[in-house]
Enzyme design. Structure first.
Site, short mmCIF file in Angstrom:
data_model
loop_
_atom_site.label_atom_id
_atom_site.label_comp_id
_atom_site.label_asym_id
_atom_site.label_seq_id
_atom_site.Cartn_x
_atom_site.Cartn_y
_atom_site.Cartn_z
N LYS A 125 0.84 -1.22 0.00
CA LYS A 125 0.00 0.00 0.00
C LYS A 125 0.87 1.26 0.00
CE LYS A 125 -2.82 0.86 3.65
NZ LYS A 125 -2.62 2.22 4.19
N SER A 126 1.84 1.32 0.91
CA SER A 126 2.69 2.52 0.99
C SER A 126 3.42 2.76 -0.32
CB SER A 126 3.73 2.33 2.09
OG SER A 126 3.12 2.38 3.35
N ARG B 247 3.04 5.90 -3.26
CA ARG B 247 4.20 6.70 -3.67
C ARG B 247 4.45 6.57 -5.16
NH1 ARG B 247 4.24 5.68 1.63
NH2 ARG B 247 5.44 7.03 3.02
N ARG C 123 -8.63 12.26 12.60
CA ARG C 123 -7.22 11.96 12.88
C ARG C 123 -6.36 13.24 12.89
NH1 ARG C 123 -5.39 6.97 9.36
NH2 ARG C 123 -3.59 7.19 10.74
N GLN D 51 4.75 9.41 7.32
CA GLN D 51 3.85 10.35 6.65
C GLN D 51 4.30 11.77 6.89
OE1 GLN D 51 -0.10 9.20 7.88
NE2 GLN D 51 -0.03 7.31 6.71
N ASP E 259 1.96 -1.04 11.75
CA ASP E 259 0.61 -1.44 11.31
C ASP E 259 0.24 -2.86 11.72
OD1 ASP E 259 0.16 1.03 10.20
OD2 ASP E 259 0.86 0.44 8.21
N LYS F 135 -4.51 5.74 14.87
CA LYS F 135 -4.59 5.09 13.55
C LYS F 135 -6.04 5.15 13.07
CE LYS F 135 -0.29 4.24 13.02
NZ LYS F 135 0.42 5.04 12.01
N ARG G 190 -6.38 1.65 18.07
CA ARG G 190 -6.17 0.20 17.93
C ARG G 190 -5.88 -0.48 19.26
NH1 ARG G 190 -3.13 0.19 11.99
NH2 ARG G 190 -5.10 0.24 10.83
N ARG H 48 -7.55 -3.31 9.49
CA ARG H 48 -6.61 -4.21 10.15
C ARG H 48 -7.22 -4.88 11.40
NH1 ARG H 48 -2.52 -3.38 6.69
NH2 ARG H 48 -1.89 -1.24 6.26
C1 S3P Z 1 2.42 4.96 6.24
C2 S3P Z 1 3.03 5.29 7.41
C3 S3P Z 1 2.55 4.85 8.72
C4 S3P Z 1 1.58 3.69 8.61
C5 S3P Z 1 0.56 3.90 7.53
C6 S3P Z 1 1.23 4.09 6.18
C7 S3P Z 1 2.98 5.47 4.97
O1 S3P Z 1 1.88 5.93 9.35
O2 S3P Z 1 0.93 3.47 9.84
O3 S3P Z 1 -0.32 2.79 7.44
O4 S3P Z 1 2.61 4.97 3.88
O5 S3P Z 1 3.82 6.38 5.03
P1 S3P Z 1 2.66 7.04 10.22
O6 S3P Z 1 3.54 7.81 9.35
O7 S3P Z 1 1.55 7.88 10.81
O8 S3P Z 1 3.40 6.26 11.26
#
Ligand code: S3P
Length: 436
Positions: free
Chosen positions: A25-26, A30, A126, A173, A319, A346, A350, A392
């Protein structure tokens, strides 16, 4: 499309087989973002078509980027360069995706036009101050609800100066938002973080030709270097593989091979944690894919034991704590998770959610301010649990159901589409013929 709201998971006798999990996903987010900001064409293979990534895809379409969907997991993106995005004619909806909203904030803060980012009921609760504050210190004009701390965010872009930012939290992030803003302006922007968070932005920006250096404690980008379109292959998501790693360990008579999983050291905390708990996980066929390390993971049923988890392991498995708490409930002895206050902000809180869900099945689990304490080894009963709209949590409770004494009914499961389309079908497929 017909949506199923509730799923019932029945205990099984063993998991067998070999399969691939969807794209990371991350990395998918990107790839869409950086290809859109690059000059020329990019092709992305293995993309995750989860709802979160589709939010990013639609955001860039609304900024004037041409994106051709070649196949379910393949895109061609005609990049517009750092200066080629257009003002969107409507509000950008980031859905449930924190990554979309926070990384887009960094990108849009430096673009010379007006934009608004919003999201679903969960995302609008959030914390966004964590990106608004450093971007504002760079000269960004961002306004948010609730004293400038929550979405919707209104961004009047442009006029930024480079920064040195010491982030109080290890958050990819936040780090990415600041680097992406800095990447678009003259001069060097540096972000320091208390522990290393996932470094996919740094790796992929370099892959696209950015002038970016990582060092112990942070990363620095020299701005205004044009990115060039590339061919990107997205590895399987270790955060999705995590559910089946735990399933393979806790369900007796299991042996499964998960293929092409990303094992970036900033993400592989789940492997270290499960191995420390006594889990049999073997890494084979290690190789590299578009600048990211990957491997096949062979998992065999194991008797787990409790451990203490904290410090730098937390961002490396951030995560995975919902499913780690499930593993802990099946382990002998006590597992303590500390330094993990971030779990409270989150997709849902969680810590509270897992204590409620596992507690409802009879587990001995107690919330801590910054984590949880789980006394494992008590056979979980069946029962009904809520997902709290968090993908999740829903999937973790499905894994708990595979090893419980009787069936577990999970409410509000549509959210699994966020990161793992096909999760329930895969679960059915590997459980077929094995129900106890
Ligand atoms: C992510 C960073 C994480 C993660 C999220 C995806 C990302 O969050 O928990 O599911 O893609 O950069 P944080 O940057 O808030 O830790």
């Amino acid at each position: 499309m017909h949506k199923v709201e509730t799923r019932t998971v029945v205990p099984i006798k063993g998991l067998r087989g070999e399969f691939v999990v969807p794209g990371d996903k991350s990395i998918s987010h990107r790839a869409i973002m950086f290809a859109s900001l690059a000059e020329g064409k990019s092709r992305i293979h293995g993309l995750l078509r989860g709802e979160d990534c589709l939010s990013t895809l639609k955001a860039f379409q609304s900024l004037g980027v041409e994106i051709i969907e070649k196949a379910d997991d393949e895109l061609i993106i005609q990049g517009r360069g750092l200066a080629g995005l257009q003002e969107p004619s409507d509000v950008i909806d980031c859905g449930n995706s924190g990554t979309t909203m926070r990384l887009m904030s960094g990108i849009l803060a430096a673009q010379p036009f007006f934009s608004i980012l919003t999201g679903d009921q969960y995302l609008r609760k959030r914390p966004m101050g964590r990106v608004i504050n450093p971007l504002t210190a760079m000269g960004a004009k961002i306004l948010g609800r609730d004293g400038n701390s929550k979405a919707p965010l209104a961004i009047d872009g442009g006029g930024l100066t480079p920064a040195e930012y010491h982030s109080p939290i290890a958050s990819a992030q936040v780090k990415s938002a600041v680097l992406l803003a800095g990447m678009q302006i003259d001069g060097a922007t540096t972000v320091y973080e208390p522990h290393l968070s996932r470094d996919h932005s740094e790796r992929m920006l370099r892959f696209f030709g950015a002038d970016l250096e990582s060092f112990s404690g942070g990363a620095r980008v020299n701005g205004r270097v044009q990115l060039t379109g590339r061919e990107v292959e997205v590895p399987g998501d270790i955060s999705s593989a995590a559910f089946f790693l735990v399933a393979g360990l806790i369900v007796p008579n299991s042996e499964i091979l998960l293929k092409n999983v990303g094992i970036n050291p900033t993400r592989s905390g789940i492997i270290d944690i499960l191995q420390q708990m006594g889990g049999s996980i073997e890494l084979t066929n290690q190789r590299e894919l578009s600048g990211e390390p990957i491997a096949d993971l062979l998992v065999k049923s194991s008797q787990l034991h409790g451990i203490e988890i904290g410090g730098e392991l937390i961002p490396r498995a951030i995560d995975e704590f919902p499913v780690i708490s499930v593993a802990a409930a099946f382990a002998e002895g006590v597992t303590t998770i500390r330094d993990a206050k971030e779990l409270r902000v989150k997709e849902t809180d969680r810590i509270a959610a897992m204590c409620e869900c596992l507690g409802a099945l009879g587990a001995d689990i107690e919330p801590l301010e910054d984590g949880m304490r789980i006394v494992g080894g008590i056979r979980l009963s069946g029962g009904q649990v809520n997902s709290f709209g968090d993908h999740r949590i829903a999937m973790s409770m499905a894994i708990a159901g595979l090893g419980s004494a009787s069936e577990v009914e999970i409410l509000d499961v549509d959210c699994t589409e966020t990161s793992f389309p096909g999760f329930w079908e895969l679960l059915t497929q590997i459980s077929r013929g094995n129900t106890s």
